[in-house]
Design a protein around this motif. Structure first.
Motif, PDB file in Angstrom:
ATOM      1  N   ALA A  85      15.312  28.181  22.872  1.00  0.00           N
ATOM      2  CA  ALA A  85      14.322  28.387  23.939  1.00  0.00           C
ATOM      3  C   ALA A  85      14.997  28.845  25.224  1.00  0.00           C
ATOM      4  N   GLU A  86      16.197  28.344  25.479  1.00  0.00           N
ATOM      5  CA  GLU A  86      16.920  28.748  26.687  1.00  0.00           C
ATOM      6  C   GLU A  86      17.306  30.215  26.630  1.00  0.00           C
ATOM      7  N   ASP A  88      15.764  32.615  24.476  1.00  0.00           N
ATOM      8  CA  ASP A  88      14.569  33.435  24.280  1.00  0.00           C
ATOM      9  C   ASP A  88      13.596  33.238  25.437  1.00  0.00           C
ATOM     10  N   LYS A  89      13.955  33.723  26.613  1.00  0.00           N
ATOM     11  CA  LYS A  89      13.148  33.444  27.799  1.00  0.00           C
ATOM     12  C   LYS A  89      12.565  34.681  28.459  1.00  0.00           C
ATOM     13  N   TYR A  90      12.712  35.842  27.860  1.00  0.00           N
ATOM     14  CA  TYR A  90      12.217  37.063  28.514  1.00  0.00           C
ATOM     15  C   TYR A  90      10.935  37.550  27.840  1.00  0.00           C
ATOM     16  N   LYS A 141      13.661  38.324  22.534  1.00  0.00           N
ATOM     17  CA  LYS A 141      13.438  37.682  23.825  1.00  0.00           C
ATOM     18  C   LYS A 141      14.718  37.192  24.489  1.00  0.00           C
ATOM     19  N   SER A 142      15.836  37.236  23.784  1.00  0.00           N
ATOM     20  CA  SER A 142      17.103  36.852  24.391  1.00  0.00           C
ATOM     21  C   SER A 142      17.774  38.030  25.095  1.00  0.00           C
ATOM     22  N   LYS A 144      17.272  41.005  27.925  1.00  0.00           N
ATOM     23  CA  LYS A 144      16.437  41.261  29.102  1.00  0.00           C
ATOM     24  C   LYS A 144      16.150  42.763  29.203  1.00  0.00           C
TER      25      LYS A 144
END
Length: 243
Positions: A85-86, A88-90, A141-142, A144
Motif C-alpha cells: 500500500a505504501e 501503490d499510492k499513485y 500505482k507504484s 508516478k
C-alpha cells in the motif's frame, strides 16, 4: 507387578510361552521415519498458509488449537499488504507546473520511478498519449506519472517534439523518448508505450498475450484513434506539427 516390557530373562521366558505379549518396541528406523513424516507434514502446512488470504487465516485460527503459526503468518501478511500500500499510492496522471518539477519529479524519483509527459493540448498524439498513460498509471500505482506543458518545462521546447516522455529514477533522468513516432505515431498503444518504459525499468515488461487479449487491445487503440480523428483533421501541419 513387573513391567511386561522390561528386558529380563523371566519376561523372555513368558513371551516365548505366549503368557505375555511381545515387547512393544519400535526400531530406530521407524522412529526416524515418524519424525521425518511429522516434519514434512508441518512444512506442507506452512506452505499452504503462505497463499491464504487474511479471511482464510482468520477461519483457520478459529478451527485450530495451535494458532501460533497462524498468528505469525497473519502478521507477515499484514506487513506485506502495508508495504504494498505504501508503494501503490499513485494511480493517475497528475499535471504539474515548472515550480513543482524538482519536488514532484527529481526528489520523488529517489523513491520510485517517475514518468513525465511533455505535451501540448492541441496535438492529437499528445491526447492519445495521455489516454494510454492514464491506463498505465492505474495498472502500475507504484510508478508516478505526471504531465507538464512542453515549453513550460523546457523554454522554447519545439511543439514538433511532443509527446516526449522523460523517465526519472534514483534522483536522475534515465531516459528521454522524443516524438510520437517512437511509440508508433497515431497507432501507438498501451503496449508500445509500456515496452519503452519497461526498457528502462519504469514498469514491468509485458507478459505474452493470447489472441483474445491482443484483439481487445487492437479494438481499444482503434477506438481511441477514431475519437481523435476530427481533431487531427482540424490541426494544421506547419512547424507545430507532430511526429
Amino acid at each position: 507387578m513387573d513391567d511386561p516390557n522390561a528386558d529380563t530373562e523371566w519376561n523372555d521366558i513368558l513371551r516365548a510361552r505366549g503368557i505375555i505379549p511381545p515387547k512393544d518396541e519400535q526400531s530406530k528406523e521407524a522412529i526416524e521415519d515418524l519424525y521425518v513424516d511429522a516434519l514434512n507434514a508441518r512444512k506442507k502446512e506452512e506452505e499452504s498458509l503462505e497463499n491464504k488470504t487474511l479471511d482464510e487465516l482468520d477461519e483457520l485460527e478459529d478451527e485450530l488449537d495451535d494458532d501460533r503459526i497462524i498468528l505469525e503468518y497473519r502478521k507477515q501478511r499484514l506487513q506485506e499488504m502495508q508495504k504494498l500500500a505504501e508503494k501503490d499510492k499513485y494511480g493517475e496522471v497528475t499535471q504539474i507546473s515548472k515550480p513543482d518539477f524538482v519536488k514532484e519529479v527529481t526528489e520523488a524519483s529517489k523513491e520510485c520511478y517517475v514518468v513525465v509527459h511533455l505535451f501540448k493540448d492541441y496535438i492529437p498524439a499528445c491526447k492519445l498519449m495521455n489516454q494510454h498513460l492514464a491506463q498505465l498509471a492505474k495498472e502500475f500505482k507504484s510508478t508516478k506519472f505526471v504531465k507538464i506543458i512542453g515549453d513550460q518545462c523546457i523554454p522554447n521546447y519545439p511543439d514538433r517534439n511532443v509527446p516526449t516522455l522523460l523517465v526519472y529514477g534514483e534522483g536522475d533522468i534515465k531516459a528521454n523518448i522524443v516524438g510520437a513516432v517512437a511509440f508508433g505515431g497515431m497507432n501507438m498503444t498501451v503496449s508500445s508505450i509500456r515496452a519503452q518504459l519497461a526498457n528502462v525499468g519504469a514498469v514491468p515488461p509485458e507478459k505474452k498475450e493470447d489472441e483474445g487479449d491482443k484483439k481487445k487491445r487492437s479494438i481499444y487503440s482503434s477506438a481511441a484513434t477514431a475519437a481523435l480523428s476530427s481533431d487531427e483533421e482540424e490541426s494544421d501541419n506547419d512547424d507545430r506539427g507532430y511526429y
